[in-house]
Design an enzyme around this catalytic site. Structure first.
Site, PDB file in Angstrom:
ATOM      1  N   THR A 126      64.156  59.093  96.462  1.00  0.00           N
ATOM      2  CA  THR A 126      64.705  58.917  95.116  1.00  0.00           C
ATOM      3  C   THR A 126      63.641  58.477  94.113  1.00  0.00           C
ATOM      4  O   THR A 126      62.747  57.705  94.444  1.00  0.00           O
ATOM      5  CB  THR A 126      65.823  57.840  95.174  1.00  0.00           C
ATOM      6  OG1 THR A 126      66.742  58.202  96.195  1.00  0.00           O
ATOM      7  CG2 THR A 126      66.549  57.723  93.850  1.00  0.00           C
ATOM      8  N   THR A 158      64.574  50.988 100.130  1.00  0.00           N
ATOM      9  CA  THR A 158      64.973  49.948 101.082  1.00  0.00           C
ATOM     10  C   THR A 158      63.790  49.636 101.998  1.00  0.00           C
ATOM     11  O   THR A 158      63.088  50.557 102.432  1.00  0.00           O
ATOM     12  CB  THR A 158      66.159  50.459 101.933  1.00  0.00           C
ATOM     13  OG1 THR A 158      67.205  50.832 101.058  1.00  0.00           O
ATOM     14  CG2 THR A 158      66.647  49.409 102.928  1.00  0.00           C
ATOM     15  N   GLN A 279     106.888  43.088 105.238  1.00  0.00           N
ATOM     16  CA  GLN A 279     106.586  44.504 105.492  1.00  0.00           C
ATOM     17  C   GLN A 279     105.445  45.015 104.596  1.00  0.00           C
ATOM     18  O   GLN A 279     104.658  45.866 105.014  1.00  0.00           O
ATOM     19  CB  GLN A 279     107.845  45.358 105.285  1.00  0.00           C
ATOM     20  CG  GLN A 279     107.691  46.726 105.918  1.00  0.00           C
ATOM     21  CD  GLN A 279     108.920  47.577 105.715  1.00  0.00           C
ATOM     22  OE1 GLN A 279     109.370  47.788 104.592  1.00  0.00           O
ATOM     23  NE2 GLN A 279     109.482  48.073 106.801  1.00  0.00           N
ATOM     24  N   GLN A 336      93.164  41.808  99.044  1.00  0.00           N
ATOM     25  CA  GLN A 336      94.557  41.692  98.569  1.00  0.00           C
ATOM     26  C   GLN A 336      95.379  40.818  99.533  1.00  0.00           C
ATOM     27  O   GLN A 336      96.164  39.973  99.102  1.00  0.00           O
ATOM     28  CB  GLN A 336      95.169  43.108  98.471  1.00  0.00           C
ATOM     29  CG  GLN A 336      96.436  43.181  97.642  1.00  0.00           C
ATOM     30  CD  GLN A 336      96.175  42.880  96.159  1.00  0.00           C
ATOM     31  OE1 GLN A 336      95.059  43.018  95.677  1.00  0.00           O
ATOM     32  NE2 GLN A 336      97.196  42.429  95.467  1.00  0.00           N
ATOM     33  N   GLU A 363      72.361  57.669 100.493  1.00  0.00           N
ATOM     34  CA  GLU A 363      72.350  58.814 101.437  1.00  0.00           C
ATOM     35  C   GLU A 363      73.255  59.928 100.910  1.00  0.00           C
ATOM     36  O   GLU A 363      73.916  60.619 101.687  1.00  0.00           O
ATOM     37  CB  GLU A 363      72.805  58.405 102.842  1.00  0.00           C
ATOM     38  CG  GLU A 363      71.882  57.451 103.555  1.00  0.00           C
ATOM     39  CD  GLU A 363      70.545  58.045 103.895  1.00  0.00           C
ATOM     40  OE1 GLU A 363      70.463  59.292 104.002  1.00  0.00           O
ATOM     41  OE2 GLU A 363      69.574  57.283 104.000  1.00  0.00           O
ATOM     42  N   THR A 365      75.828  60.583  97.329  1.00  0.00           N
ATOM     43  CA  THR A 365      77.092  60.014  96.841  1.00  0.00           C
ATOM     44  C   THR A 365      78.282  60.762  97.458  1.00  0.00           C
ATOM     45  O   THR A 365      78.109  61.834  98.052  1.00  0.00           O
ATOM     46  CB  THR A 365      77.173  60.161  95.309  1.00  0.00           C
ATOM     47  OG1 THR A 365      77.112  61.563  94.996  1.00  0.00           O
ATOM     48  CG2 THR A 365      76.036  59.425  94.603  1.00  0.00           C
ATOM     49  N   GLU A 367      80.396  62.390  95.867  1.00  0.00           N
ATOM     50  CA  GLU A 367      80.461  63.710  95.207  1.00  0.00           C
ATOM     51  C   GLU A 367      79.514  64.687  95.921  1.00  0.00           C
ATOM     52  O   GLU A 367      79.871  65.841  96.177  1.00  0.00           O
ATOM     53  CB  GLU A 367      80.061  63.587  93.720  1.00  0.00           C
ATOM     54  CG  GLU A 367      81.062  62.843  92.836  1.00  0.00           C
ATOM     55  CD  GLU A 367      81.003  61.316  93.019  1.00  0.00           C
ATOM     56  OE1 GLU A 367      80.021  60.804  93.611  1.00  0.00           O
ATOM     57  OE2 GLU A 367      81.957  60.642  92.590  1.00  0.00           O
TER      58      GLU A 367
END
Ligand SMILES: Cc1cc2nc3c(=O)[nH]c(=O)nc-3n(C[C@H](O)[C@H](O)[C@H](O)COP(=O)(O)OP(=O)(O)OC[C@H]3O[C@@H](n4cnc5c(N)ncnc54)[C@H](O)[C@@H]3O)c2cc1C
Length: 380
Positions: A126, A158, A279, A336, A363, A365, A367
């Protein structure tokens, strides 16, 4: 295809879980807060062979199939994804590309030092203006007779800070676009390399990410990995390993978030009973566990196909897009289930929620994965 883990795979996963529980998880929050990884933990992992897990034995590694490593990666990432990614990049990208494409000379020079952890690997594709569009990269490596002269800047690298071994994708033939990209092994201590600032990230904070600039760096001719001008093809092939690796990172994070949420739902009392009696909470747990299992199956399918030498580009992308979106779903639901406490650093689901986010970005996206899958489907 059998997705069940073999005895050996289970044993290796158990050993990694033991280390993760005893040594990695207890300092995961501290690593996250300080945005660093202690050297003694890295040294301990090196001692145990985790830097050379998939490196062939003749080059000093343990010679394990990469599917065995995936179980290890999952356990490390359950404890701390920021710590786990160090090994993911080092094994699945760096050691693997040198093993697959390196000349005998390159393998002998680099694999033994990578396998012991003496050098840590970083992958440089990148650039500030070339992300998903890899072919737009502008780093050059121009033939100067006995060496290549490298110039350019790589972003989001990285493991860059360790200055070990960089695998760099650069244009040796800039006028030929993507067909002019080659791949080179660059020693981290070469003259002309400058590290950028440490990126202050939302998640996987224990992992070091930064820019790396190459300013007239001389790279020996013999450090060309694979064939000249085949870098783009190699990057795509190696992405399968990286994508399967990220799938298991995501599974590790999701498993940890699910385990915490299940435990908490049985402990937390509201309206005079554990919230797991409701539930609404039960259905969340059911959906989380179902998606987690589906992700595990997709990831093992891709990993086993890769180990068997089968073409698995579509399966690797399917695993990556599903597992990473699954991890974000599971971590969101885990927060949550914890209610307001899930938003507080004292509860590990807060970290898992932040750590999961990046898996949909690097690695390739989500998309980009859908582009790979759909193109493959239409081509068939
Ligand atoms: C923590 C972290 C660690 C990383 N580590 C490394 C590393 O070690 N080595 C390395 O080389 N890179 C690394 N990366 C970079 C990562 O691989 C890129 O961020 C990623 O490939 C996306 O590129 P980009 O950020 O430039 O986004 P862009 O490519 O600019 O994308 C922006 C948005 O546009 C969408 N998009 C782009 N093109 C299309 C299209 N044709 N159709 C539809 N949508 C599109 C993308 O999906 C995304 O949603 C790392 C990134 C992070 C955040």
């Amino acid at each position: 295809m059998d997705y069940k883990l073999s005895e050996e795979e289970l044993e290796l996963k158990e050993m990694a879980r033991d280390l993760a529980n005893k040594r990695i998880y207890p300092i995961a929050l501290e690593m996250d807060e300080k945005a660093t990884t202690p050297d003694d933990l890295i040294a301990e992992c090196a001692e145990l062979g985790y830097f050379g897990f998939t490196v062939p034995e003749e080059y000093g590694g343990l010679g394990m199939p990469s599917t065995s490593f995936m179980g290890v990666l999952q356990e490390f990432c359950s404890a701390s994804a920021g710590f786990g990614i160090l090994f993911s990049v080092h094994n699945s990208l760096i050691c693997e590309i040198i093993t697959n494409f390196g000349s005998e000379e390159l393998k002998k020079k680099y694999l033994p030092v990578l396998a012991t952890g003496e050098k840590i690997g970083a992958y440089c594709v990148t650039e500030p203006n070339a992300g998903t569009d890899v072919a737009a990269l502008t780093t050059t490596a121009i033939d100067k007779g006995d060496h290549y002269l490298m110039n350019g800047t790589k972003a989001f690298v990285t493991n860059a800070k360790y200055q070990g071994v960089y695998i760099v994708f650069a244009k040796t033939h800039p006028e030929e676009g993507r067909k002019g990209i080659s791949c080179l092994v660059v020693d981290g201590d070469s003259e002309g390399i400058t590290l950028g600032k440490h990126e202050d990230k939302c998640g996987i904070r224990a992992s070091d990410t930064r820019e790396v600039s190459f300013d007239d760096v001389k790279v020996p001719k013999e450090n060309l990995l694979g064939n000249l001008k085949e870098g783009f093809k190699m990057a795509l092939m190696n992405l399968n390993s990286g994508r399967i690796g990220v799938s298991f990172q995501a599974i590790g994070i999701a498993q940890a978030a699910f385990d915490e949420a299940l435990k908490y739902s049985k402990e937390r009392q509201q309206f005079g009973q554990p919230i797991s009696n409701f539930q609404a909470i039960q259905f969340k747990l059911a959906d989380m566990a179902t998606r987690l299992d589906a992700g595990i199956l997709l990831a093992y399918r891709a990993s086993r196909m890769k180990d068997a030498g089968e073409v698995c580009q579509r399966q690797a992308s399917m695993a990556k897009v599903f597992c990473t979106e699954m991890a974000n779903f599971v971590c969101n639901e885990a927060v949550q289930i914890h209610g307001g406490y899930g938003y507080i650093k004292e509860y590990p689901v807060e970290r898992y929620f932040r750590d999961a986010r990046v898996t949909e970005l690097y690695e390739g996206t989500s998309e980009a994965q859908r582009m790979v899958i759909s193109r493959d489907l239409i081509r068939e």
